[in-house]
Design an enzyme around this catalytic site. Structure first.
Site, mmCIF file in Angstrom:
data_model
loop_
_atom_site.group_PDB
_atom_site.id
_atom_site.type_symbol
_atom_site.label_atom_id
_atom_site.label_comp_id
_atom_site.label_asym_id
_atom_site.label_seq_id
_atom_site.Cartn_x
_atom_site.Cartn_y
_atom_site.Cartn_z
ATOM 1 N N HIS A 107 0.772 -1.021 -0.016
ATOM 2 C CA HIS A 107 -0.095 0.019 -0.173
ATOM 3 C C HIS A 107 0.940 1.306 -0.041
ATOM 4 O O HIS A 107 1.224 1.682 1.235
ATOM 5 C CB HIS A 107 -0.844 0.148 1.203
ATOM 6 C CG HIS A 107 -1.904 1.231 1.345
ATOM 7 N ND1 HIS A 107 -3.311 0.902 1.437
ATOM 8 C CD2 HIS A 107 -1.584 2.519 1.232
ATOM 9 C CE1 HIS A 107 -3.771 2.216 1.439
ATOM 10 N NE2 HIS A 107 -3.111 3.069 1.389
ATOM 11 N N HIS A 155 1.372 5.344 -1.864
ATOM 12 C CA HIS A 155 0.938 6.484 -2.499
ATOM 13 C C HIS A 155 2.252 6.783 -3.041
ATOM 14 O O HIS A 155 3.267 7.525 -2.778
ATOM 15 C CB HIS A 155 0.475 7.656 -1.839
ATOM 16 C CG HIS A 155 -0.950 7.457 -1.107
ATOM 17 N ND1 HIS A 155 -2.137 7.401 -1.726
ATOM 18 C CD2 HIS A 155 -1.074 6.623 0.052
ATOM 19 C CE1 HIS A 155 -3.230 6.772 -0.911
ATOM 20 N NE2 HIS A 155 -2.526 6.354 0.329
ATOM 21 N N LYS A 188 -9.627 -0.543 -5.470
ATOM 22 C CA LYS A 188 -9.687 0.294 -4.181
ATOM 23 C C LYS A 188 -11.171 1.056 -3.904
ATOM 24 O O LYS A 188 -11.640 1.620 -4.883
ATOM 25 C CB LYS A 188 -8.490 1.219 -3.927
ATOM 26 C CG LYS A 188 -8.637 2.112 -2.749
ATOM 27 C CD LYS A 188 -7.882 1.538 -1.672
ATOM 28 C CE LYS A 188 -8.001 2.109 -0.229
ATOM 29 N NZ LYS A 188 -6.999 3.111 -0.202
ATOM 30 N N HIS A 197 -10.401 1.292 2.026
ATOM 31 C CA HIS A 197 -10.238 2.306 3.032
ATOM 32 C C HIS A 197 -11.444 2.271 4.034
ATOM 33 O O HIS A 197 -12.572 2.640 3.553
ATOM 34 C CB HIS A 197 -10.219 3.783 2.317
ATOM 35 C CG HIS A 197 -10.095 4.984 3.407
ATOM 36 N ND1 HIS A 197 -8.632 5.414 3.628
ATOM 37 C CD2 HIS A 197 -10.704 5.383 4.455
ATOM 38 C CE1 HIS A 197 -8.765 6.327 4.623
ATOM 39 N NE2 HIS A 197 -9.931 6.208 5.087
ATOM 40 N N HIS A 205 -4.511 -0.064 6.007
ATOM 41 C CA HIS A 205 -4.010 0.534 7.345
ATOM 42 C C HIS A 205 -4.979 0.472 8.389
ATOM 43 O O HIS A 205 -5.363 1.578 8.686
ATOM 44 C CB HIS A 205 -3.822 1.968 6.656
ATOM 45 C CG HIS A 205 -4.645 2.715 5.738
ATOM 46 N ND1 HIS A 205 -5.954 2.614 6.118
ATOM 47 C CD2 HIS A 205 -4.663 3.201 4.559
ATOM 48 C CE1 HIS A 205 -6.749 3.154 5.113
ATOM 49 N NE2 HIS A 205 -5.742 3.786 4.005
ATOM 50 N N ASP A 226 1.351 2.767 3.532
ATOM 51 C CA ASP A 226 0.659 4.063 3.424
ATOM 52 C C ASP A 226 1.368 5.362 3.326
ATOM 53 O O ASP A 226 0.969 6.182 3.831
ATOM 54 C CB ASP A 226 -0.773 3.990 4.415
ATOM 55 C CG ASP A 226 -1.712 5.084 4.117
ATOM 56 O OD1 ASP A 226 -1.816 5.655 2.658
ATOM 57 O OD2 ASP A 226 -2.439 5.565 4.968
HETATM 58 N N1 LIG Z 1 -3.208 8.129 4.524
HETATM 59 C C1 LIG Z 1 -3.537 9.349 4.269
HETATM 60 O O1 LIG Z 1 -3.671 10.019 5.403
HETATM 61 N N2 LIG Z 1 -3.592 10.043 3.232
HETATM 62 C C2 LIG Z 1 -3.521 9.264 2.021
HETATM 63 C C3 LIG Z 1 -5.044 8.600 1.499
HETATM 64 C C4 LIG Z 1 -5.389 7.606 2.468
HETATM 65 O O2 LIG Z 1 -4.822 6.387 2.186
HETATM 66 O O3 LIG Z 1 -6.182 7.518 3.470
HETATM 67 C C5 LIG Z 1 -3.193 10.321 0.908
HETATM 68 O O4 LIG Z 1 -3.614 9.802 -0.201
HETATM 69 O O5 LIG Z 1 -2.754 11.455 1.257
#
Ligand SMILES: NC(=O)N[C@@H](CC(=O)O)C(=O)O
Length: 404
Positions: free
Chosen positions: A71, A73, A157, A194, A232, A305
């Site tokens: 996971h 970003h 997702k 989520h 998460h 995450d």
């Molecule tokens: N984890 C976070 O606090 N932020 C994530 C989005 C998410 O996974 O909730 C993001 O894309 O910034």
């Protein structure tokens, strides 16, 4: 005294009466594997001539099968060379979150995002992005079939609309995607969740629990053959739900939810770089996550995450949610596992269970962590901006061996 360096253990050469009060406590600390930097701090001023330096012993090196991040970003554009390099340093593969603006809604969009990630890899890197579709109210069963057939989309997702960063296009009612979930179960495409409700009357600290009771339990009951990753997780309730569910249900756990609770974010001043969603909870929940991650239960596996936002967007009157951990993710997990005396369980959590859950082969090469103290920079490059990493300006006690 000048010889004292972080990353090495020091033992008494000769116990002189003056040192006797120090030696037993040192011995105790060594047995507990307390990082050397902490030991030096305690005995500073009283060691030199009587102590000698030892080379790092076996427990100062930890070799693991190369892990994956289930996971992450990575964002897009000018940020990619930085986020991809950080992830690729330690992970062979990563499940790439699709919450771009606009989101990654179908196989064609996933393909072009994947090409941009591949182009951003450091020279010689074999890092493999595993793409994910972003489910909307308009997603069709056909989108899922095409994505599965593509060979490069590994999951879809569910973002409840309004739950988190870039979730405005998310699903407004879970029932709207039941036909899509049925197709996902049929073709074998896992659902990533989520898990937070968005109703304004529900307290932000309770949103995960409400999501389990009102939505997730309905999904797992209705689609028992659908693979579901509860992403998460942050609560004891989530741990218990996953433990009690069938083997088709797993969960990722972040390093920051293992290392911190809401006191770290709120006591003594508000710390925006600890603000993430789902939000850090009470310490009893942190304890439950630590228990789960170090239990050896294959349903729980690594998902950072890591969610970078530019410094100005975090240090803001309305700051964004997300912690940047990819720069030292495996080091942060090692610290959490070590606190539990469970370093021997780290490899399975980081490198076995996720691949097994997704039905993918485990990696075959390794990485090595070295016990060595280093300072986390105040910020790191992030496209045209900077990102403040978790633990900025503080010390980490494990370091990934260079070139690993
Ligand atoms: N984890 C976070 O606090 N932020 C994530 C989005 C998410 O996974 O909730 C993001 O894309 O910034």
């Amino acid at each position: 005294m000048n010889d004292i360096q972080p990353g090495y253990r020091y033992l008494p050469l000769k116990l002189e009466p003056a040192a006797a009060h120090v030696a037993p406590s040192l011995d105790h600390l060594f047995r507990r594997n307390v990082p050397p930097a902490a030991i030096f701090f305690r005995v500073s001023g009283s060691i030199p001539a009587r102590f000698t330096r030892l080379e790092p012993c076996m427990s100062d090196r930890l070799t693991l099968l190369r892990p994956d991040d289930w996971h992450i970003h990575l964002r897009d554009g000018a940020a990619l060379p930085h986020t991809v390099a950080d992830a690729a340093r330690q992970f062979a593969r990563a499940i790439i979150m699709p919450n771009l603006v606009p989101p990654v809604r179908n196989a064609a969009e996933a393909d072009s995002y994947r090409q941009r990630i591949l182009a951003a890899r450091p020279a010689g890197s074999a890092f493999e992005p595993l793409m994910v579709l972003y489910l909307t109210d308009g997603t069709q069963p056909e989108d899922v079939r095409t994505a599965k057939a593509s060979g490069y989309v590994f999951a879809a997702k569910l973002y409840p609309a309004g739950a988190t960063t870039n979730s405005a296009s998310g699903v407004t009612r879970i029932d709207n995607i039941f036909a899509v979930l049925e197709t996902m179960a049929e073709v074998g495409l896992p659902l990533l969740v989520h898990g937070e409700v968005t109703r304004s009357e529900i307290d932000i600290f309770d949103r995960e629990k409400y999501f389990i009771d009102e939505q997730l339990s309905r999904v797992t009951e209705r689609f028992p053959s659908l693979k579901v990753v509860f992403e998460h997780i942050t609560t004891r309730d989530a741990v218990q739900f996953v433990e009690a569910a069938s083997s088709n249900v797993g969960a990722t756990i972040t390093a920051h939810h293992l290392l911190y609770n809401r006191n770290h974010m709120l006591v003594g001043g508000i710390r925006p770089h600890f603000f993430c969603l789902p939000i850090l909870k009470r310490n009893v929940h942190q304890e439950a996550l630590l228990d789960a991650a170090t239990s050896g239960n294959p349903k729980f596996f690594l998902g950072t995450d890591s969610a970078p936002h530019a410094q100005h967007a975090k240090e803001n009157a309305c700051g964004c949610a997300g912690c940047y951990t990819a720069f030292a993710a495996i080091e942060l997990y090692a610290e959490a596992f070590e606190q539990r005396g469970a370093l021997n369980r780290l490899e399975a959590f980081a490198s076995h269970f996720g691949a097994d859950f997704y039905g993918l082969p485990r990696n075959t090469d390794t990485i090595t962590l070295i016990r060595e103290s280093w300072s986390v920079p105040a910020n790191l490059p992030f496209g045209e901006h900077n990102v403040v990493p978790l633990r900025a300006g503080e010390t980490l006690h494990w370091r990934l061996e260079a070139g690993a």
